[in-house]
Design a protein around this motif. Structure first.
Motif, PDB file in Angstrom:
ATOM      1  N   GLY A 235       0.802  -1.215   0.000  1.00 62.25           N
ATOM      2  CA  GLY A 235       0.000   0.000   0.000  1.00 62.25           C
ATOM      3  C   GLY A 235       0.835   1.264   0.000  1.00 62.25           C
ATOM      4  O   GLY A 235       0.586   2.195  -0.777  1.00 62.25           O
ATOM      5  N   PHE A 236       1.859   1.306   0.860  1.00 61.80           N
ATOM      6  CA  PHE A 236       2.717   2.490   0.918  1.00 61.80           C
ATOM      7  C   PHE A 236       3.507   2.664  -0.380  1.00 61.80           C
ATOM      8  O   PHE A 236       3.615   3.773  -0.912  1.00 61.80           O
ATOM      9  CB  PHE A 236       3.676   2.407   2.106  1.00 61.80           C
ATOM     10  N   LEU A 237       4.063   1.567  -0.880  1.00 63.01           N
ATOM     11  CA  LEU A 237       4.869   1.668  -2.100  1.00 63.01           C
ATOM     12  C   LEU A 237       4.021   2.054  -3.306  1.00 63.01           C
ATOM     13  O   LEU A 237       4.439   2.869  -4.134  1.00 63.01           O
ATOM     14  CB  LEU A 237       5.590   0.334  -2.343  1.00 63.01           C
ATOM     15  N   SER A 238       2.818   1.491  -3.409  1.00 59.55           N
ATOM     16  CA  SER A 238       1.969   1.826  -4.553  1.00 59.55           C
ATOM     17  C   SER A 238       1.408   3.241  -4.453  1.00 59.55           C
ATOM     18  O   SER A 238       1.073   3.853  -5.478  1.00 59.55           O
ATOM     19  CB  SER A 238       0.822   0.816  -4.673  1.00 59.55           C
ATOM     20  N   SER A 239       1.313   3.790  -3.230  1.00 60.44           N
ATOM     21  CA  SER A 239       0.804   5.154  -3.064  1.00 60.44           C
ATOM     22  C   SER A 239       1.759   6.201  -3.626  1.00 60.44           C
ATOM     23  O   SER A 239       1.356   7.355  -3.863  1.00 60.44           O
ATOM     24  CB  SER A 239       0.545   5.451  -1.580  1.00 60.44           C
ATOM     25  N   ILE A 240       3.016   5.810  -3.843  1.00 61.40           N
ATOM     26  CA  ILE A 240       3.984   6.753  -4.400  1.00 61.40           C
ATOM     27  C   ILE A 240       3.576   7.174  -5.810  1.00 61.40           C
ATOM     28  O   ILE A 240       3.784   8.328  -6.210  1.00 61.40           O
ATOM     29  CB  ILE A 240       5.395   6.122  -4.406  1.00 61.40           C
ATOM     30  N   VAL A 241       2.956   6.260  -6.564  1.00 54.75           N
ATOM     31  CA  VAL A 241       2.598   6.553  -7.961  1.00 54.75           C
ATOM     32  C   VAL A 241       1.578   7.688  -8.059  1.00 54.75           C
ATOM     33  O   VAL A 241       1.825   8.691  -8.743  1.00 54.75           O
ATOM     34  CB  VAL A 241       2.089   5.280  -8.670  1.00 54.75           C
ATOM     35  N   PRO A 242       0.409   7.600  -7.386  1.00 52.22           N
ATOM     36  CA  PRO A 242      -0.528   8.735  -7.489  1.00 52.22           C
ATOM     37  C   PRO A 242       0.011  10.005  -6.832  1.00 52.22           C
ATOM     38  O   PRO A 242      -0.344  11.112  -7.268  1.00 52.22           O
ATOM     39  CB  PRO A 242      -1.783   8.225  -6.774  1.00 52.22           C
ATOM     40  N   MET A 243       0.866   9.857  -5.812  1.00 50.68           N
ATOM     41  CA  MET A 243       1.441  11.043  -5.190  1.00 50.68           C
ATOM     42  C   MET A 243       2.340  11.782  -6.183  1.00 50.68           C
ATOM     43  O   MET A 243       2.290  13.016  -6.286  1.00 50.68           O
ATOM     44  CB  MET A 243       2.230  10.654  -3.935  1.00 50.68           C
ATOM     45  N   LEU A 244       3.152  11.042  -6.927  1.00 50.49           N
ATOM     46  CA  LEU A 244       4.001  11.670  -7.942  1.00 50.49           C
ATOM     47  C   LEU A 244       3.152  12.268  -9.060  1.00 50.49           C
ATOM     48  O   LEU A 244       3.470  13.351  -9.586  1.00 50.49           O
ATOM     49  CB  LEU A 244       4.976  10.641  -8.511  1.00 50.49           C
ATOM     50  N   ALA A 245       2.080  11.570  -9.437  1.00 47.10           N
ATOM     51  CA  ALA A 245       1.186  12.104 -10.469  1.00 47.10           C
ATOM     52  C   ALA A 245       0.570  13.424 -10.015  1.00 47.10           C
ATOM     53  O   ALA A 245       0.462  14.380 -10.799  1.00 47.10           O
ATOM     54  CB  ALA A 245       0.088  11.086 -10.789  1.00 47.10           C
ATOM     55  N   TRP A 246       0.175  13.503  -8.751  1.00 47.73           N
ATOM     56  CA  TRP A 246      -0.361  14.746  -8.209  1.00 47.73           C
ATOM     57  C   TRP A 246       0.710  15.834  -8.181  1.00 47.73           C
ATOM     58  O   TRP A 246       0.473  16.975  -8.552  1.00 47.73           O
ATOM     59  CB  TRP A 246      -0.924  14.483  -6.811  1.00 47.73           C
ATOM     60  N   GLN A 247       1.918  15.439  -7.780  1.00 50.29           N
ATOM     61  CA  GLN A 247       3.014  16.400  -7.685  1.00 50.29           C
ATOM     62  C   GLN A 247       3.305  17.054  -9.044  1.00 50.29           C
ATOM     63  O   GLN A 247       3.510  18.268  -9.127  1.00 50.29           O
ATOM     64  CB  GLN A 247       4.262  15.681  -7.152  1.00 50.29           C
ATOM     65  N   PHE A 248       3.297  16.261 -10.086  1.00 52.33           N
ATOM     66  CA  PHE A 248       3.609  16.793 -11.414  1.00 52.33           C
ATOM     67  C   PHE A 248       2.391  17.393 -12.111  1.00 52.33           C
ATOM     68  O   PHE A 248       2.522  17.968 -13.196  1.00 52.33           O
ATOM     69  CB  PHE A 248       4.242  15.706 -12.281  1.00 52.33           C
ATOM     70  N   ASP A 249       1.228  17.257 -11.491  1.00 54.46           N
ATOM     71  CA  ASP A 249       0.022  17.859 -12.043  1.00 54.46           C
ATOM     72  C   ASP A 249      -0.211  19.270 -11.497  1.00 54.46           C
ATOM     73  O   ASP A 249      -1.100  19.982 -11.946  1.00 54.46           O
ATOM     74  CB  ASP A 249      -1.205  16.988 -11.717  1.00 54.46           C
ATOM     75  N   LEU A 250       0.606  19.677 -10.531  1.00 53.70           N
ATOM     76  CA  LEU A 250       0.477  21.019  -9.961  1.00 53.70           C
ATOM     77  C   LEU A 250       0.889  22.063 -10.996  1.00 53.70           C
ATOM     78  O   LEU A 250       1.760  21.805 -11.830  1.00 53.70           O
ATOM     79  CB  LEU A 250       1.356  21.142  -8.708  1.00 53.70           C
ATOM     80  N   PRO A 251       0.289  23.254 -10.986  1.00 55.13           N
ATOM     81  CA  PRO A 251       0.620  24.286 -11.979  1.00 55.13           C
ATOM     82  C   PRO A 251       2.100  24.646 -11.939  1.00 55.13           C
ATOM     83  O   PRO A 251       2.631  24.972 -10.862  1.00 55.13           O
ATOM     84  CB  PRO A 251      -0.245  25.483 -11.547  1.00 55.13           C
ATOM     85  N   PRO A 252       2.804  24.592 -13.061  1.00 50.09           N
ATOM     86  CA  PRO A 252       4.244  24.904 -13.066  1.00 50.09           C
ATOM     87  C   PRO A 252       4.545  26.309 -12.556  1.00 50.09           C
ATOM     88  O   PRO A 252       5.565  26.525 -11.888  1.00 50.09           O
ATOM     89  CB  PRO A 252       4.629  24.752 -14.545  1.00 50.09           C
ATOM     90  N   GLU A 253       3.656  27.261 -12.858  1.00 45.98           N
ATOM     91  CA  GLU A 253       3.914  28.642 -12.451  1.00 45.98           C
ATOM     92  C   GLU A 253       3.807  28.836 -10.946  1.00 45.98           C
ATOM     93  O   GLU A 253       4.272  29.856 -10.413  1.00 45.98           O
ATOM     94  CB  GLU A 253       2.942  29.592 -13.155  1.00 45.98           C
ATOM     95  N   SER A 254       3.201  27.876 -10.235  1.00 41.71           N
ATOM     96  CA  SER A 254       3.059  28.016  -8.787  1.00 41.71           C
ATOM     97  C   SER A 254       4.358  27.743  -8.039  1.00 41.71           C
ATOM     98  O   SER A 254       4.526  28.176  -6.901  1.00 41.71           O
ATOM     99  CB  SER A 254       1.969  27.062  -8.278  1.00 41.71           C
TER     100      SER A 254
END
Length: 400
Positions: A235-254
């Motif tokens: 569970g912890f290891l697989s949670s890294i994938v959506p966390m990274l997806a969220w991280q890179f989905d943040l607005p670049p200008e922010s």
């Protein structure tokens, strides 16, 4: 947005409510994760009963955990919602109006979900028919829908630049409130997905808790502990994938992807995953679940950092909110929090903890009896102070 603020202002500095909002949201989301994880595991174990009686027992136990957890997440969800309405009232109310039907639907779907889960709770027996599981599946799907509604309402509040397009597409006002206008699927998947590792570390704590009772089946506790370790590890290891997806989905200008908050969460998930690869012994105790809560706390802080960054380009700063200090009411609030929440709440938690670890009837020892006396005294004092303060204010206003 600044014009939409409460003209009466707020009774203390904004950072007070900001800190309280973050702390209470962390407690709320912890029980969201526990409830969702327990519900999912209860359903899986219900359908796996033929593999052994341990699964049937686990299903019954997790059904109870989910039932209590949902009630606690609802109660604990009130506080962060109220603190949000204090300092982010323009954003929260606007988002709710834009999706008004969904905001109202949240209440009714949550009621229906809890009723369906309660039917499953009452029907979940060792020889219950498989169709009983349909109630649980229905409840789980509605719980997920409720989570999606809350996510959308919170996310829409961060996007004031789109509000007019949502309210009046093509220049025509749409007052139905029938649409969820913005969903960030990576964020939703990550926050809801944390339910998987959380129920894993809960099983480790669950096995440790009942290991102190002489009437518990040791084989069942070993089964629960090892199952929890496996669930937590993946569970912890697989949670890294959506966390990274969220991280890179943040607005670049922010500039949010350059801040340490999100990467701290990624690192914490990796550390927990590696830790759970190691054999779990009784010595682990409650440490994994405490560490899991620290991830929730990091998430709460990171969520607030994101909100501040999203609203900054629009000139919205909570620290510019008009303040009309009301020291007596704030003092009463914090005394209530520490007295009622600390002493009275501490008494109940201590009593429940010790009673649950005792086989048969529990006879309270001296510390618990002292806590009980203190809780009653504090409660009586709080009621007296509350009434006296109310009478004083009423008399003052009457003479003025």
């Amino acid at each position: 947005m600044n014009a939409m603020r409460d003209p009466a202002g707020i009774p203390a500095q904004p950072f007070v409510f900001q800190a309280l909002m973050v702390i209470t949201w962390a407690l709320h989301i912890a029980f969201v994760h526990l409830s969702m994880g327990a519900a999912g595991l209860a359903i899986y174990a219900f359908h796996a009963r033929s593999a052994g009686e341990h699964w049937a027992r686990l299903s019954t136990s997790m059904t109870k955990v989910a039932k209590v957890g949902v009630s606690l997440l609802i109660v604990l969800g009130v506080a962060p919602l109220l603190f949000t309405q204090v300092i982010y009232d323009p954003q929260w109310y606007t988002s709710n109006v834009l999706s008004g039907r969904w905001a109202l639907a949240f209440i009714f779907t949550l009621l229906l979900a809890y009723c369906l889960w309660y039917v499953f709770y009452e029907s979940n027996r060792a020889r219950a028919k498989r169709r009983v599981g349909l109630y649980a599946w229905g409840a789980l799907l509605l719980f997920c829908l409720d989570g999606l509604i809350m996510h959308a309402l919170s996310y829409q509040a961060l996007l004031p630049g789109r509000w007019m397009n949502w309210y009046a597409p093509s220049g025509v006002a749409d007052t139905r409130g029938a649409t969820l206008h913005a969903i960030e699927w990576a964020r939703y998947a990550f926050i809801m997905g944390l339910s998987v590792p959380v129920i894993g570390v809960f099983l480790i704590a669950y096995a440790h808790y009942f290991s102190g009772r002489r009437d518990c089946d040791v084989g069942y506790l070993v089964f629960a502990r090892e199952l929890g370790r496996q669930i937590a590890k993946w569970g912890f290891l697989s949670s890294i994938v959506p966390m990274l997806a969220w991280q890179f989905d943040l607005p670049p200008e922010s500039g949010l992807e350059l801040l340490p908050g999100g990467w701290l969460i990624v690192g914490a998930l990796a550390i927990m995953g590696v830790w759970m690869r190691l054999p779990v012994t009784k010595g682990h105790g409650y440490l994994p679940i405490v560490a899991s809560f620290m991830i929730d706390a990091l998430l709460a802080v990171w969520r607030e950092v994101i909100r501040v960054r999203y609203l900054k380009p629009f000139g919205y700063d909570i620290h510019s909110y008009r303040v009309h200090s009301d020291t007596p009411s704030m003092l009463l609030f914090f005394l209530t929090l520490t007295g009622i929440g600390g002493v009275v709440g501490g008494f109940y938690l201590t009593l429940l903890y010790r009673a649950g670890r005792t086989a048969g009837r529990y006879n309270a020892d001296k510390p618990v009896r002292y806590l009980a006396s203190g809780a009653l005294s504090i409660l009586g004092l709080w009621i007296a102070a509350f009434l006296a303060y109310g009478v004083m204010v009423s008399l003052r206003d009457g003479f003025n």
